[in-house]
Motif scaffolding. Structure first.
Motif, PDB file in Angstrom:
ATOM      1  N   ILE A  39      62.874  68.356  49.229  1.00  0.00           N
ATOM      2  CA  ILE A  39      63.687  67.563  50.221  1.00  0.00           C
ATOM      3  C   ILE A  39      63.332  67.706  51.525  1.00  0.00           C
ATOM      4  O   ILE A  39      63.343  66.723  52.481  1.00  0.00           O
ATOM      5  CB  ILE A  39      65.266  67.947  50.255  1.00  0.00           C
ATOM      6  CG1 ILE A  39      66.156  67.060  50.959  1.00  0.00           C
ATOM      7  CG2 ILE A  39      65.184  69.504  50.840  1.00  0.00           C
ATOM      8  CD1 ILE A  39      67.707  67.214  50.462  1.00  0.00           C
ATOM      9  N   ASP A  40      62.326  68.854  51.952  1.00  0.00           N
ATOM     10  CA  ASP A  40      62.079  69.150  53.376  1.00  0.00           C
ATOM     11  C   ASP A  40      60.570  68.354  53.426  1.00  0.00           C
ATOM     12  O   ASP A  40      59.577  69.091  52.960  1.00  0.00           O
ATOM     13  CB  ASP A  40      61.836  70.327  53.544  1.00  0.00           C
ATOM     14  CG  ASP A  40      61.455  70.635  55.018  1.00  0.00           C
ATOM     15  OD1 ASP A  40      60.897  69.920  55.686  1.00  0.00           O
ATOM     16  OD2 ASP A  40      62.100  71.906  55.415  1.00  0.00           O
ATOM     17  N   LEU A  44      56.775  70.174  52.904  1.00  0.00           N
ATOM     18  CA  LEU A  44      56.176  69.686  51.861  1.00  0.00           C
ATOM     19  C   LEU A  44      54.647  69.422  52.136  1.00  0.00           C
ATOM     20  O   LEU A  44      53.839  69.823  51.362  1.00  0.00           O
ATOM     21  CB  LEU A  44      56.686  68.404  51.256  1.00  0.00           C
ATOM     22  CG  LEU A  44      56.435  68.031  49.792  1.00  0.00           C
ATOM     23  CD1 LEU A  44      56.676  68.795  48.750  1.00  0.00           C
ATOM     24  CD2 LEU A  44      57.334  66.543  49.476  1.00  0.00           C
ATOM     25  N   ALA A  45      54.464  68.552  53.218  1.00  0.00           N
ATOM     26  CA  ALA A  45      53.234  68.167  53.576  1.00  0.00           C
ATOM     27  C   ALA A  45      52.317  69.352  53.918  1.00  0.00           C
ATOM     28  O   ALA A  45      51.150  69.319  53.877  1.00  0.00           O
ATOM     29  CB  ALA A  45      53.309  67.322  54.831  1.00  0.00           C
ATOM     30  N   PRO A  62      58.633  63.503  47.547  1.00  0.00           N
ATOM     31  CA  PRO A  62      60.098  63.708  48.184  1.00  0.00           C
ATOM     32  C   PRO A  62      61.035  63.836  47.273  1.00  0.00           C
ATOM     33  O   PRO A  62      61.114  63.070  46.160  1.00  0.00           O
ATOM     34  CB  PRO A  62      60.117  62.572  49.152  1.00  0.00           C
ATOM     35  CG  PRO A  62      59.284  61.663  48.666  1.00  0.00           C
ATOM     36  CD  PRO A  62      58.186  62.173  48.072  1.00  0.00           C
ATOM     37  N   LEU A  63      62.003  64.760  47.088  1.00  0.00           N
ATOM     38  CA  LEU A  63      62.856  64.868  46.254  1.00  0.00           C
ATOM     39  C   LEU A  63      64.087  65.656  46.690  1.00  0.00           C
ATOM     40  O   LEU A  63      64.168  66.839  47.070  1.00  0.00           O
ATOM     41  CB  LEU A  63      62.136  65.676  44.904  1.00  0.00           C
ATOM     42  CG  LEU A  63      63.037  66.033  43.894  1.00  0.00           C
ATOM     43  CD1 LEU A  63      63.690  64.704  43.232  1.00  0.00           C
ATOM     44  CD2 LEU A  63      62.556  67.194  42.728  1.00  0.00           C
ATOM     45  N   ASP A  64      65.343  64.864  46.373  1.00  0.00           N
ATOM     46  CA  ASP A  64      66.516  65.648  46.474  1.00  0.00           C
ATOM     47  C   ASP A  64      66.962  66.076  45.177  1.00  0.00           C
ATOM     48  O   ASP A  64      67.321  64.871  44.193  1.00  0.00           O
ATOM     49  CB  ASP A  64      67.376  64.713  47.157  1.00  0.00           C
ATOM     50  CG  ASP A  64      68.950  65.323  47.195  1.00  0.00           C
ATOM     51  OD1 ASP A  64      69.329  66.119  46.624  1.00  0.00           O
ATOM     52  OD2 ASP A  64      69.768  64.636  47.915  1.00  0.00           O
ATOM     53  N   VAL A  65      67.012  67.087  44.621  1.00  0.00           N
ATOM     54  CA  VAL A  65      67.460  67.352  43.018  1.00  0.00           C
ATOM     55  C   VAL A  65      68.546  66.892  42.630  1.00  0.00           C
ATOM     56  O   VAL A  65      68.840  66.622  41.501  1.00  0.00           O
ATOM     57  CB  VAL A  65      67.156  68.776  42.802  1.00  0.00           C
ATOM     58  CG1 VAL A  65      65.804  69.209  43.072  1.00  0.00           C
ATOM     59  CG2 VAL A  65      68.347  69.494  43.405  1.00  0.00           C
ATOM     60  N   SER A 198      70.008  78.073  53.795  1.00  0.00           N
ATOM     61  CA  SER A 198      69.951  76.869  52.843  1.00  0.00           C
ATOM     62  C   SER A 198      70.701  75.811  53.645  1.00  0.00           C
ATOM     63  O   SER A 198      70.331  74.577  53.096  1.00  0.00           O
ATOM     64  CB  SER A 198      70.910  77.064  51.678  1.00  0.00           C
ATOM     65  OG  SER A 198      70.401  78.129  50.723  1.00  0.00           O
ATOM     66  N   LEU A 199      71.128  75.991  54.506  1.00  0.00           N
ATOM     67  CA  LEU A 199      71.950  74.798  55.351  1.00  0.00           C
ATOM     68  C   LEU A 199      71.110  74.043  56.170  1.00  0.00           C
ATOM     69  O   LEU A 199      71.257  72.892  56.658  1.00  0.00           O
ATOM     70  CB  LEU A 199      72.863  75.374  56.389  1.00  0.00           C
ATOM     71  CG  LEU A 199      74.369  75.974  55.842  1.00  0.00           C
ATOM     72  CD1 LEU A 199      75.140  76.629  57.033  1.00  0.00           C
ATOM     73  CD2 LEU A 199      74.956  74.890  55.339  1.00  0.00           C
ATOM     74  N   ARG A 200      69.794  74.551  56.278  1.00  0.00           N
ATOM     75  CA  ARG A 200      68.673  73.782  56.850  1.00  0.00           C
ATOM     76  C   ARG A 200      68.517  72.334  56.286  1.00  0.00           C
ATOM     77  O   ARG A 200      68.063  71.491  57.061  1.00  0.00           O
ATOM     78  CB  ARG A 200      67.255  74.479  57.170  1.00  0.00           C
ATOM     79  CG  ARG A 200      66.802  74.681  55.835  1.00  0.00           C
ATOM     80  CD  ARG A 200      65.425  75.687  56.034  1.00  0.00           C
ATOM     81  NE  ARG A 200      64.704  75.690  54.807  1.00  0.00           N
ATOM     82  CZ  ARG A 200      64.700  76.406  53.625  1.00  0.00           C
ATOM     83  NH1 ARG A 200      65.991  77.361  53.852  1.00  0.00           N
ATOM     84  NH2 ARG A 200      63.929  76.675  52.657  1.00  0.00           N
ATOM     85  N   ASN A 201      68.763  72.041  55.007  1.00  0.00           N
ATOM     86  CA  ASN A 201      68.581  71.024  54.225  1.00  0.00           C
ATOM     87  C   ASN A 201      69.698  70.483  53.778  1.00  0.00           C
ATOM     88  O   ASN A 201      69.629  69.632  52.644  1.00  0.00           O
ATOM     89  CB  ASN A 201      67.428  71.204  53.121  1.00  0.00           C
ATOM     90  CG  ASN A 201      65.895  71.656  53.762  1.00  0.00           C
ATOM     91  OD1 ASN A 201      65.710  70.810  54.626  1.00  0.00           O
ATOM     92  ND2 ASN A 201      65.250  72.360  53.207  1.00  0.00           N
TER      93      ASN A 201
END
Length: 295
Positions: A39-40, A44-45, A62-65, A198-201
């Motif tokens: 998601i980040d 990711l890059a 890119p993926l939000d599960v 975890s709140l960062r995303n």
């Protein structure tokens, strides 16, 4: 020992850092083609470039599960780039917010269960048909936790989510055995990751979770304790090597911390005592010798 991973393709959710990136590096060094999804997109890059610099064949997505369509897009991109998919690592997860059962917001429960449980469901439902179709077998690794083997006070949502991951892994291991797809639940204790951040995303639809986090942050003690415990954990590189070792020996449960054996054994002893109590019960003891019928 032979390298059964070389030339095959793995999709790893939460692959931009922590356990996901460590597994990407380890399996990449064993000759796998790696699809990292996260998601980040900024991280990711960076992770993609790191793997390329290590001469690992990699694709980033890119993926939000929690978004099934994004899972389908990831699978399609993986197949277009590398062909058949042989491994799925359902790694993306969140730690939740510590709190008692009466003070944990329902929105926090939804956030944790959507990511940690439905994220695993989405990933497996999107990927399993592809793995079954080529008939070559493979692996599904669901990242659970030692919290999935024992409840954890003041972390009910997280523990419940990881117990669900263990149970789903057990169910799917039986279902997919005939397709030669091995399913494992990875149950580490503390590992040096950023799960305490975890709140960062945090997705916008769960913005109310920040209210509970802000209340917790005022005390500071729980936050600092969580950070200290995570930082005292094993390096992700050690976990990654252990995962390979456990897959090669065919483990359904992958444990990284043998010092927790006694805690799981204690739980097992309580279960056994409960069965003994049922056998002695005048109400249900007549069922002791009944045939066990499974669906």
């Amino acid at each position: 020992m032979s390298n059964e991973f070389a030339g095959k393709t793995a999709i790893i959710s939460g692959g931009a850092g922590g356990i996901g990136l460590a597994l990407a590096e380890e399996f990449g060094q064993l000759g796998m083609q790696i699809v990292i999804a996260d998601i980040d997109q900024k991280e990711l890059a960076i992770a993609e470039q790191k793997l390329r610099d290590a001469n690992i064949q990699v694709l980033s997505c890119p993926l939000d599960v929690t978004n099934y369509q994004q899972w389908e897009d990831t699978v399609a991109a993986a197949e277009a780039k590398f062909g058949n998919i042989h491994m799925l690592v359902n790694n993306a997860g969140v730690g939740g917010i510590p709190g008692s059962v009466d003070k944990t917001k329902i929105e926090t429960w939804k956030w944790v269960l959507d990511v940690n449980v439905m994220g695993v469901v989405n990933g497996t439902q999107a990927t399993a048909p592809s793995m079954k179709r080529h008939g070559q077998g493979g692996w599904i690794i669901n990242v659970a936790s030692m919290a999935g083997m024992n409840g954890v006070p003041f972390s009910g949502a997280y523990a419940a989510s990881k117990a669900a991951v263990v149970s789903m892994s057990e169910s799917w291991a039986v279902e997919l055995k005939k397709h030669n797809i091995a399913v494992s639940a990875l149950c580490p204790a503390f590992v040096q990751t950023r799960i305490h951040e975890s709140l960062r995303n945090l997705q916008p639809e769960y913005k109310g979770v920040k209210d509970q986090a802000a209340t917790l942050a005022k005390s500071g003690s729980a936050v600092n304790k969580a950070k200290a415990l995570v930082e005292s954990g094993i390096p992700t590189s050690v976990l990654a090597k252990r995962v390979v070792e456990a897959l090669q020996s065919g483990q359904t449960y992958i444990f990284t911390h043998p010092n927790f054996r006694s805690t799981v054994a204690y739980r097992s002893s309580l279960l056994d005592a409960a069965f003994a109590d049922a056998e002695n019960s005048p109400i249900v003891r007549h069922l002791k010798d009944d045939e066990i019928v499974m669906l």
